[in-house]
Design a protein around this motif. Sequence first.
Motif, PDB file in Angstrom:
ATOM      1  N   SER A  65     -30.776  47.064  86.271  1.00 38.74           N
ATOM      2  CA  SER A  65     -31.069  45.635  86.910  1.00 38.74           C
ATOM      3  C   SER A  65     -32.375  45.633  87.664  1.00 38.74           C
ATOM      4  N   LYS A 109     -19.204  61.027  87.744  1.00 39.10           N
ATOM      5  CA  LYS A 109     -18.868  59.866  87.815  1.00 39.10           C
ATOM      6  C   LYS A 109     -19.352  59.286  89.075  1.00 39.10           C
ATOM      7  N   GLU A 110     -19.363  57.970  89.267  1.00 38.20           N
ATOM      8  CA  GLU A 110     -19.617  57.242  90.625  1.00 38.20           C
ATOM      9  C   GLU A 110     -18.764  57.899  91.575  1.00 38.20           C
ATOM     10  N   VAL A 126     -30.137  52.429  87.431  1.00 40.89           N
ATOM     11  CA  VAL A 126     -29.844  51.236  87.847  1.00 40.89           C
ATOM     12  C   VAL A 126     -30.583  50.223  86.998  1.00 40.89           C
ATOM     13  N   LYS A 158     -24.654  51.948  95.248  1.00 35.56           N
ATOM     14  CA  LYS A 158     -23.492  51.425  94.885  1.00 35.56           C
ATOM     15  C   LYS A 158     -22.911  50.141  95.234  1.00 35.56           C
ATOM     16  N   ASP A 159     -23.169  49.929  96.536  1.00 35.74           N
ATOM     17  CA  ASP A 159     -22.839  48.898  97.182  1.00 35.74           C
ATOM     18  C   ASP A 159     -23.694  47.388  96.855  1.00 35.74           C
ATOM     19  N   HIS A 160     -24.853  47.831  96.384  1.00 39.37           N
ATOM     20  CA  HIS A 160     -25.545  46.648  96.033  1.00 39.37           C
ATOM     21  C   HIS A 160     -25.942  46.462  94.541  1.00 39.37           C
ATOM     22  N   TYR A 161     -25.805  47.616  93.682  1.00 40.59           N
ATOM     23  CA  TYR A 161     -26.258  47.713  92.100  1.00 40.59           C
ATOM     24  C   TYR A 161     -25.276  47.930  91.431  1.00 40.59           C
ATOM     25  N   LYS A 162     -25.133  47.820  90.207  1.00 44.90           N
ATOM     26  CA  LYS A 162     -24.146  48.519  89.120  1.00 44.90           C
ATOM     27  C   LYS A 162     -24.985  49.678  88.663  1.00 44.90           C
ATOM     28  N   VAL A 163     -24.230  50.538  88.733  1.00 44.01           N
ATOM     29  CA  VAL A 163     -24.783  51.734  88.203  1.00 44.01           C
ATOM     30  C   VAL A 163     -24.699  51.860  86.639  1.00 44.01           C
ATOM     31  N   SER A 164     -25.678  51.884  85.829  1.00 45.70           N
ATOM     32  CA  SER A 164     -25.772  51.633  84.416  1.00 45.70           C
ATOM     33  C   SER A 164     -25.275  53.238  83.834  1.00 45.70           C
ATOM     34  N   LYS A 165     -25.834  54.196  84.478  1.00 39.77           N
ATOM     35  CA  LYS A 165     -25.354  55.659  83.853  1.00 39.77           C
ATOM     36  C   LYS A 165     -25.848  56.649  84.786  1.00 39.77           C
TER      37      LYS A 165
END
Length: 188
Positions: free
Chosen positions: A143, A168-169, A141, A122-129
């Motif tokens: 990306s 959820k995150e 992820v 979560k600190d380095h990437y956008k969680v898609s689902k």
Amino acid sequence: MIKKIIQVFAISLVVFSCQNDKKQDPFEITTNRIGLLTNEIQVKELDSIFAKDSIAKRTPGDQSIGYANEIEIYEKGGTKLLILETDEKSSPSSIIKSIEIIDPRYKTLAGLSSNGVFKDIKDHYKVSKINNTLSTAVIFVDSIQAYFTIDKKELPQKFRGTTDIEIKEADIPDSSKIKNFWISWDNN
């Protein structure tokens, strides 16, 4: 005199370009690449890519039904590195479609590896689902074409034993260990 200048320039150009060539890190994970593997590599090329390692291909006679298209990569010392899944069973021209990252030396540019925790994701990437399965949370992820599993034992009690509650995150503790790390090249 001009000939000497051209020779010196040509030699300088060759030396300079050789110094700038970056050798591919055999453990670096980037888009469409894991070490020396790319999303276009065929099974028949694996022997040259992993010439110093061992390749174990599962055959249709293996006890694990449905896994005949898996190839396990081991270091000569026996350490399992990767599990590759191909798009076709037993075809030398098959393309690798997904890779399970086993060895923690394989890392993304942000340092994410198979022995990471949710905070690293979560600190380095956008969680898609995030999918809720019976025993794990599956985190996608897009990306980096990756998905991860986190054992539900790492999550609050309310998520265990059910797939009906959306995860959820914010529901996943930062310290939750990555159970599995896959790269998927299904949608090339």
